[in-house]
Design an enzyme around this catalytic site. Structure first.
Site, PDB file in Angstrom:
ATOM      1  N   TYR A  36       0.821  -1.215   0.000  1.00 41.58           N
ATOM      2  CA  TYR A  36       0.000   0.000   0.000  1.00 41.58           C
ATOM      3  C   TYR A  36       0.854   1.265   0.000  1.00 41.58           C
ATOM      4  O   TYR A  36       0.352   2.364  -0.215  1.00 41.58           O
ATOM      5  CB  TYR A  36      -0.925   0.036   1.219  1.00 41.58           C
ATOM      6  CG  TYR A  36      -1.904  -1.104   1.323  1.00 41.58           C
ATOM      7  CD1 TYR A  36      -2.182  -1.936   0.243  1.00 41.58           C
ATOM      8  CD2 TYR A  36      -2.549  -1.361   2.528  1.00 41.58           C
ATOM      9  CE1 TYR A  36      -3.073  -2.988   0.364  1.00 41.58           C
ATOM     10  CE2 TYR A  36      -3.450  -2.408   2.657  1.00 41.58           C
ATOM     11  CZ  TYR A  36      -3.702  -3.216   1.578  1.00 41.58           C
ATOM     12  OH  TYR A  36      -4.592  -4.253   1.719  1.00 41.58           O
ATOM     13  N   HIS A 102       0.362 -11.805   1.779  1.00 43.14           N
ATOM     14  CA  HIS A 102      -0.620 -11.033   1.028  1.00 43.14           C
ATOM     15  C   HIS A 102      -1.243 -11.815  -0.125  1.00 43.14           C
ATOM     16  O   HIS A 102      -2.384 -11.567  -0.516  1.00 43.14           O
ATOM     17  CB  HIS A 102       0.046  -9.763   0.480  1.00 43.14           C
ATOM     18  CG  HIS A 102      -0.889  -8.634   0.224  1.00 43.14           C
ATOM     19  ND1 HIS A 102      -0.507  -7.322   0.269  1.00 43.14           N
ATOM     20  CD2 HIS A 102      -2.209  -8.606  -0.083  1.00 43.14           C
ATOM     21  CE1 HIS A 102      -1.538  -6.547  -0.003  1.00 43.14           C
ATOM     22  NE2 HIS A 102      -2.577  -7.296  -0.221  1.00 43.14           N
ATOM     23  N   PRO A 182     -16.057  -4.790   1.945  1.00 43.13           N
ATOM     24  CA  PRO A 182     -17.404  -5.277   2.281  1.00 43.13           C
ATOM     25  C   PRO A 182     -18.523  -4.502   1.595  1.00 43.13           C
ATOM     26  O   PRO A 182     -19.675  -4.945   1.619  1.00 43.13           O
ATOM     27  CB  PRO A 182     -17.462  -5.103   3.800  1.00 43.13           C
ATOM     28  CG  PRO A 182     -16.509  -3.985   4.083  1.00 43.13           C
ATOM     29  CD  PRO A 182     -15.391  -4.167   3.099  1.00 43.13           C
ATOM     30  N   GLY A 186     -17.363   0.218  -3.087  1.00 44.27           N
ATOM     31  CA  GLY A 186     -18.253   1.371  -3.219  1.00 44.27           C
ATOM     32  C   GLY A 186     -19.484   1.117  -4.046  1.00 44.27           C
ATOM     33  O   GLY A 186     -20.412   1.936  -4.051  1.00 44.27           O
TER      34      GLY A 186
END
Length: 275
Positions: A36, A102, A182, A186
């Site tokens: 990130y 990851h 979750p 969006g």
């Protein structure tokens, strides 16, 4: 994942303000990854409040360019140790509470990777181990090598692949499920007229009607559905919605207290997103 420097002005999108608002609200998990490229920022945001944070970090993705998905996977023992040391330094901490691989590797047996991660636990650099983007077989083999505390996978009303094999395996092994995205990146916030192609009109309409009944939003209902998965599947479920504003954070916190009825949950459960 989306927290970035350059907006530290004390406003609604100041990353320090966002994280501190989360801690003030009783949220304890802060999730990041070396991929990130914001570990130093995350380290600064929790400085002075480290004892309030369950700090989760990930390793294994090595970016090859600026294009999304353009990465290699490194999961060899040497890289495990190197990545952890680098993350500890960038985060400015002595220990990472939850350390994830990851992404699964096609070349390194997962037992070798987890064995090296277990050494980090023995050395006091990591407290618990997690996996992300793996198969049910990976999870089972890894757990046999060292207890796996958490499985982080995408889970939402528009992405339910985890329910086929991974979720039953996690429930059997007693592994907590950390549900990223979750709200479907969006998508589940949107009305039927602007819904993503992955969202059926029936699903979007149902979210809207349930939201109206509870005087809340579509996104909060979708997030509440993920919270309710713990009851439905008998496994600990921790949703981690990506949040870059204090306002949105508070909406997400409120969703944790939104109690959906059996009929509402059943209505959402039977509506499948189109592929």
């Amino acid at each position: 994942m989306r927290l970035r420097d350059g907006v530290a002005d004390g406003g609604d999108r100041d990353p320090v303000a966002v994280v501190h608002a989360a801690l003030d609200a009783g949220i304890t998990m802060v999730d990041t990854a070396d991929a990130y490229q914001n570990e130093e920022l995350v380290g600064r945001t929790i400085r002075g409040r480290r004892d309030e944070v369950l700090l989760a970090a990930k390793f294994g993705l090595v970016w090859q360019g600026e294009v999304a998905g353009d990465f290699d996977v490194r999961a060899d023992p040497e890289y495990v140790r190197q990545a952890c040391e680098s993350s500890l330094r960038r985060l400015g901490v002595e220990v990472i509470d939850l350390y994830y691989l990851h992404h699964r590797s096609d070349t390194v047996p997962i037992e070798e990777t987890v064995g090296a991660m277990a050494e980090l636990v023995d050395q006091g650099k990591v407290r618990a181990l997690g996996l992300s983007n793996v198969t049910a077989d990976d999870l089972r083999r890894a757990h046999a090598a060292h207890p796996i505390a958490a499985l982080q996978e995408q889970w939402s009303l528009v992405q339910r692949d985890i329910e086929q094999e991974l979720l039953p395996t996690a429930a059997e092994l007693g592994v907590a499920v950390v549900a990223h995205s979750p709200n479907g990146h969006g998508v589940l916030h949107r009305s039927p007229s602007t819904a993503d192609e992955r969202t059926t009109n029936d699903l979007s309409t149902a979210l809207g009607e349930i939201a109206h009944a509870h005087e809340t939003t579509r996104g909060q209902v979708a997030l509440a559905w993920v919270h309710h998965r713990q009851q439905a599947h008998g496994v600990a479920v921790i949703p981690i919605p990506g949040t870059t504003s204090v306002r949105h954070l508070r909406d997400n916190v409120a969703a944790a207290d939104l109690a959906l009825s059996h009929d509402e949950l059943r209505r959402l459960d039977i509506l499948r997103a189109t592929s």
